[in-house]
Design a protein around this motif. Structure first.
Motif, short mmCIF file in Angstrom:
data_model
loop_
_atom_site.label_atom_id
_atom_site.label_comp_id
_atom_site.label_asym_id
_atom_site.label_seq_id
_atom_site.Cartn_x
_atom_site.Cartn_y
_atom_site.Cartn_z
N PHE A 30 4.04 -16.01 6.28
CA PHE A 30 5.25 -16.49 5.63
C PHE A 30 4.97 -17.78 4.86
O PHE A 30 4.00 -18.47 5.13
N TYR A 36 6.44 -12.69 15.12
CA TYR A 36 6.33 -12.66 13.67
C TYR A 36 6.31 -11.22 13.16
O TYR A 36 6.90 -10.91 12.12
N LEU A 43 9.16 -9.55 10.53
CA LEU A 43 8.78 -8.89 9.28
C LEU A 43 9.27 -7.45 9.17
O LEU A 43 9.25 -6.87 8.07
#
Length: 203
Positions: A22, A194, A198
């Protein structure tokens, strides 16, 4: 500013350049303010919009996460317009919703949520996340939002890895974000949280 990078995504981004999947924006506030106070919220929105205007990024994949005061901020900022339709998913860590909790839970009915908290947190009680998750689960959640994910850890870390060198004292059970952002055995910037974020894309 260096203190912002003592834990969480800013720490990983600073220590392992290029490892994060990111672009990371870390906001600050005055101690007596809340992240969802109108003046602070307006500043955050302006910062995000400015950053998006300067970089080629996917507007449908903007995520919010935070720990401790930032965890409280994550819950409550995401529950108010326009943030409840801006963020594609949120991950509040050792935080909780403030009153009116039922109204905010309804506002989060279309928001994927993965909450984290340790049972032995000596700074912010786990009941804060317990109640927030309970009320959100009772709301009419959409298919996009799905069920609330909740990692209620039996024992939390007492410190982040960088705290010792920075002279920050241990806080029993409070650093539950260690398990969220950099769990044992994971590579920097590559963790289950994470990967889960996503998966979500705001239409």
């Amino acid at each position: 500013l260096p203190e912002v990078a003592l834990q969480g995504p800013p720490q990983t981004a600073g220590m392992h350049s290029g490892a994060m999947p990111f672009a990371v924006i870390s906001v600050q506030k005055q101690l007596r303010q809340e992240f969802d106070d109108p003046e602070v919220a307006e500043g955050i929105l302006a910062l995000v919009e400015h950053y998006l205007s300067q970089h080629t990024l996917d507007r449908s994949r903007i995520y919010l996460t935070g720990l401790s005061q930032g965890g409280i901020g994550t819950w409550n900022l995401a529950a108010q317009p326009p943030f409840n339709t801006l963020f594609a998913a949120i991950a509040p860590i050792c935080g909780g919703l403030r009153s009116p909790i039922g109204v905010k839970a309804e506002a989060l009915a279309n928001m994927p949520i993965w909450a984290w908290h340790a049972e032995d947190d000596s700074i912010l009680p786990v009941s804060m996340s317990d109640r927030s998750v309970e009320v959100c689960e009772a709301a009419a959640r959409t298919a996009y939002a799905g069920a609330v994910k909740y990692s209620r850890l039996p024992v939390g870390h007492a410190s982040d890895y960088s705290w010792g060198a920075a002279g920050i004292p241990k806080m029993r059970g409070h650093a539950s974000w260690v398990d969220a952002y950099y769990p044992e055995g994971s590579e920097p910037g590559n963790c289950e949280l994470y990967q889960w974020l996503l998966l979500h894309r705001r239409e």
